[in-house]
Design an enzyme around this catalytic site. Structure first.
Site, short mmCIF file in Angstrom:
data_model
loop_
_atom_site.label_atom_id
_atom_site.label_comp_id
_atom_site.label_asym_id
_atom_site.label_seq_id
_atom_site.Cartn_x
_atom_site.Cartn_y
_atom_site.Cartn_z
N GLU A 75 -18.14 -86.97 -119.23
CA GLU A 75 -19.17 -86.83 -118.29
C GLU A 75 -18.71 -85.41 -117.46
O GLU A 75 -18.02 -84.88 -117.84
CB GLU A 75 -19.11 -88.10 -117.45
CG GLU A 75 -17.58 -88.16 -116.85
CD GLU A 75 -17.41 -89.88 -116.25
OE1 GLU A 75 -18.19 -90.64 -116.44
OE2 GLU A 75 -16.40 -89.97 -115.84
N ASP A 105 -15.31 -86.85 -107.71
CA ASP A 105 -16.35 -86.05 -108.26
C ASP A 105 -16.55 -84.78 -107.35
O ASP A 105 -18.02 -84.61 -107.09
CB ASP A 105 -17.56 -86.74 -108.65
CG ASP A 105 -17.30 -88.09 -109.19
OD1 ASP A 105 -16.55 -88.29 -109.97
OD2 ASP A 105 -17.89 -89.24 -108.72
O1 FUB Z 1 -17.87 -91.64 -109.11
C1 FUB Z 1 -18.52 -92.27 -110.12
C2 FUB Z 1 -18.44 -91.85 -111.74
O2 FUB Z 1 -17.14 -91.79 -112.07
C3 FUB Z 1 -18.83 -90.46 -111.68
O3 FUB Z 1 -20.10 -90.39 -111.92
C4 FUB Z 1 -18.15 -90.18 -113.14
O4 FUB Z 1 -18.07 -88.86 -113.39
C5 FUB Z 1 -16.89 -90.77 -112.86
O5 FUB Z 1 -15.94 -89.95 -112.08
#
Ligand code: FUB
Length: 774
Positions: free
Chosen positions: A507, A348
């Protein structure tokens, strides 16, 4: 030493040689024409079903261990080397109980031909301890998506070694899974296609050695479909076969199992289908004389020989001759692998530029269920070499309201303060610092967005600041939201929250603006899925409306790149050069919780649409330009020095001026980008220095920041740093980046005394804002 019987057998019987030659011409290994005739690797054999009978209901164990299996349903014996046919409605082999008892390591291998009509989900084989479900664990391989999993309980405990995609149907494929220590390796036709170095369940621990639901052609889940197709030469070893042994039993006599060289950064990429090998090498490797070593099947040879130094500045070829006379030409190329750009496991990444420095703020990865607790910061001047600044926020001591699941941070600067938005236990918090490298302090003592505040998960914040200085907070999982942030950057008006969920959205929202167009980007699918990817839409405002344009970043299995996503983007100021930072499954053996960060180029087409990003292993070359050109020797008005550091630095990418020489009598019109280091307040005297540090001339202007709303004012100061001299004038266009990104443009007046080597640099009181990058 493992015992290897003399190679009396070969998969390619006389009549199969024509097939071999054809395979050679076509390039890759095309499959197994006929089955193995005899065993040659016997050490550790726990079970061996050749499945070459012509009738009956017994799958004879040829390992010498007496573990005969019972064929249930219709036993479709071929007796012609086509193995046992499973009809998909009743056929399966019951393997004796406790087959994995006492095994700390294992190999399961077979020839399999999956019927094109196979329905899913299905197992090729499954060893477990109940007849209906997970019980206390199981081991299986399936061709959809091609993987082997070992579990200590239900599906959530599975440790997957996953190649992905669909194992080709209608043709014989050789499949092998080996596991030893924490490493699982999956092979197709003798060549490694997946590796997982975090396999923590041993075969012998399943049911503490008691497994009563062991099948070939059947899943341990009764709701799954039965296997439809053919299987032969099914083997179980109580150890992990070495790569050369796997190649050996696969019958891929001209295959290359492994390439070794001390400068390899990660395993060589062996593309058996295209007879191509890529060598990812560490930075600094001399490509002109590399001497790789090749692991071949028993009895095969390679020319030039392993260990022969060769010039790899261009691709080279090797000839492999199998023990059966088959020949194959392999092409091998080498490149320097600069990825991942950050050390260890991270995900991320939020990339941004402050002043003349790039920063990345990632999730710390490598924890089951993403249970990391700390955030770190990294900085770089060139996007290639990164400095670790250590932990900048630690949920345990620093945040009172959450202590787990530290995910996906983002940062923005306003009025000299750095606002760090982060996920913690499914909430979004905000912390603040005077420095981009922290330490950050929780600004509110409570979440900015609480779990349940809106539908979907309150995670994955991102901030975009528009040209007028207004910052917007984006966030969400399942649903995408945006809200303008208040001037304090730690609150927003709930009545202004807009749901902007585009189709396919999962997301990782991120927004940029280019030439007046807003780009909303996001990640699709599950981060544990190799098909995790980035898509985008364009819009006319920070809140939309948005028009979905498509996917811009996705996996490339030919390079072993899986699950690329949750990205961010940075622009080199004053240029149209854009870079995308994103995570992917770590190479090798990563998965959705073992990810790594890399950077590639992101480009736009003539219509302003984002071109498909080419994901690479090499990553990018060091980036110069923008504001960071202190060593440029071809321009003399290079930078403006603020005591002890670069405070205002000039880009030459907008066509920077040549120096005003003492013979010049004409004033010069300039067009350049300045980045003003945040935190500079009120009047400062800036000096222009050339590349050798000599003061050339002096500027006279004043920079002010409006502390109430963060906007930047620029006004002339006739007395400040005044220098004598005659003056010639001109008006030019300037743009200001604050910090690291465009805010607004001004007209200014530049006055230069060409004869006295000094100048007065004033803002024109009538300066006006104009469109960006006109
Ligand atoms: O790294 C934890 C979670 O996994 C993130 O918040 C999401 O976007 C996914 O990448």
């Amino acid at each position: 030493m493992h015992s290897v019987r003399p190679r009396g057998r070969r998969r390619f019987l006389p009549g199969a040689l024509a097939f071999v030659a054809a395979a050679s011409l076509l390039g890759g290994f095309a499959g197994l024409a006929v089955p193995a005739q005899a065993a040659e690797i016997t050490d550790g054999l726990a079970l061996w079903y050749k499945l070459d009978a012509t009738s009956g209901t017994v799958a004879v164990d040829s390992s010498g261990n007496g573990r005969n299996g019972i064929v249930n349903g219709t036993a479709g014996w071929s007796g012609t080397g086509e193995g046992l046919t499973f009809d998909g409605s009743g056929t399966y082999v019951k393997v004796p109980d406790n087959i994995m008892s006492g095994m700390n390591a294992i190999t399961v291998s077979m020839d399999v031909q999956i019927d094109p009509a196979q329905t899913t989900p299905y197992f090729i084989y499954g060893f477990g301890n109940t007849s209906n479900g997970s019980g206390n664990g199981y081991l299986f391989t399936t061709g959809n998506s091609f993987r082997t999993a070992i579990a200590s309980g239900g599906p959530s405990t599975e440790r997957n070694t996953q190649a992905g995609g669909t194992l080709q149907r209608g043709v014989w494929k050789h499949v092998t899974y080996t596991q030893t220590g924490n490493t699982g390796v999956l092979y197709r036709d003798g060549v490694e296609v997946a590796r997982n170095t975090s396999v923590t369940v041993t075969p012998g621990s399943i049911g503490s050695g008691t497994t009563t639901a062991n099948y070939v052609g059947k899943s341990v889940f009764t709701s799954d479909k039965l296997f439809k197709g053919k299987i032969r030469d099914f083997r179980v070893y109580n150890r992990a076969l070495a790569p050369a042994e796997v190649l050996d039993i696969s019958g891929n006599t001209t295959g290359i199992a492994k390439v070794t060289h001390p400068a390899l950064k990660t395993d060589a990429i062996i593309d058996d289908a295209n007879s191509k090998i890529t060598l990812p090498l560490v930075e600094g490797t001399d490509l002109t004389a590399l001497a790789p070593q090749f692991t071949l099947a028993d009895g095969s040879s390679i020319s030039p020989a392993s260990g022969t130094p060769r010039d790899f500045t261009r691709p080279v070829t090797y000839e492999v001759t199998g023990s059966d006379g088959a020949e194959r030409t392999w092409t091998v190329e080498a490149f320097v692998m600069r990825s991942p750009v950050l050390p260890g496991l991270t995900a991320d990444p939020d990339i941004i530029r402050f002043g003349d420095t790039y920063y990345i703020y990632p999730t710390s990865d490598g924890f089951a269920n993403w249970s990391g607790t700390r955030f770190s910061a990294y900085s770089s001047k060139d996007l290639v070499h990164w400095t670790d600044h250590g932990v900048v926020l630690d949920l345990g001591p620093d945040v009172s309201w959450a202590d787990n699941k530290a995910w996906a941070p983002t940062i923005e600067e306003k009025n000299g303060k750095y606002y760090f938005y982060f996920c913690a236990n499914g909430n979004i918090g905000v912390a603040v610092s005077d420095s981009p490298t922290g330490p950050f302090k929780d600004a509110l003592g409570k979440p900015l967005l609480k779990a349940g505040d809106y539908s979907g998960q309150m995670i994955d914040p991102a901030v975009f600041t528009d040209d007028d200085g207004q910052s917007y907070l984006y966030w969400g999982n399942g649903q995408a939201y945006v809200a303008p942030l208040n001037a304090d950057m730690v609150s927003f008006d709930a009545s202004k929250v807009t749901n902007i969920t585009p189709s396919g959205y999962r997301e990782g929202s991120f927004v940029i603006k280019r030439k007046g167009t807003y780009y909303l980007m996001w990640s699709e699918n599950d981060t544990r899925d190799e098909n995790y990817r980035v898509a985008y839409a364009t819009g006319s405002s920070p809140t939309g409306p948005w028009t979905k344009r498509g996917v811009i970043l996705e996996k490339d299995l030919s390079l072993g790149i899986k699950g690329p996503g949750h990205h961010s983007v940075v622009q080199v100021p004053g240029t149209d050069d854009w870079y995308i930072a994103y995570h992917r499954f770590a190479i090798p053996g990563g998965d959705g919780t073992h990810r790594e960060t890399t950077i590639d180029k992101m480009e736009f087409d003539a219509d302003g649409l984002i071109k498909k990003v080419v994901p690479t292993l090499s990553s990018i070359d060091p980036v110069s330009g923008g504001v960071a050109l202190p060593t440029n020797t071809t321009r003399s008005l290079q930078s403006v020095n603020f005591p002890g550091r670069y405070a205002v630095v000039r880009s030459d990418s907008l066509g920077y001026l040549d120096p005003v020489t003492s013979s010049s009598t004409t004033a010069v019109k300039q067009s350049a980008t300045f980045t003003i280091v945040p935190g500079l307040a009120d009047s400062k005297c800036y000096s222009f220095r050339d590349s050798s540090g000599r003061y050339l001339r002096h500027a006279d202007y004043r920079v002010r920041f409006d502390a109430s709303n963060g906007t930047q004012l620029f006004s002339k100061d006739a007395t400040f740093c005044a220098r004598p001299g005659s003056v010639a004038g001109s008006v030019g266009l300037e743009s200001y980046n604050y910090p690291g990104r465009y805010l607004r443009h001004y007209n200014y007046e530049l006055r230069i005394d060409p004869y006295q080597d000094n100048a007065t640099f004033r803002a024109d009181s009538s300066f006006t804002a104009v469109s960006p990058w006109a």
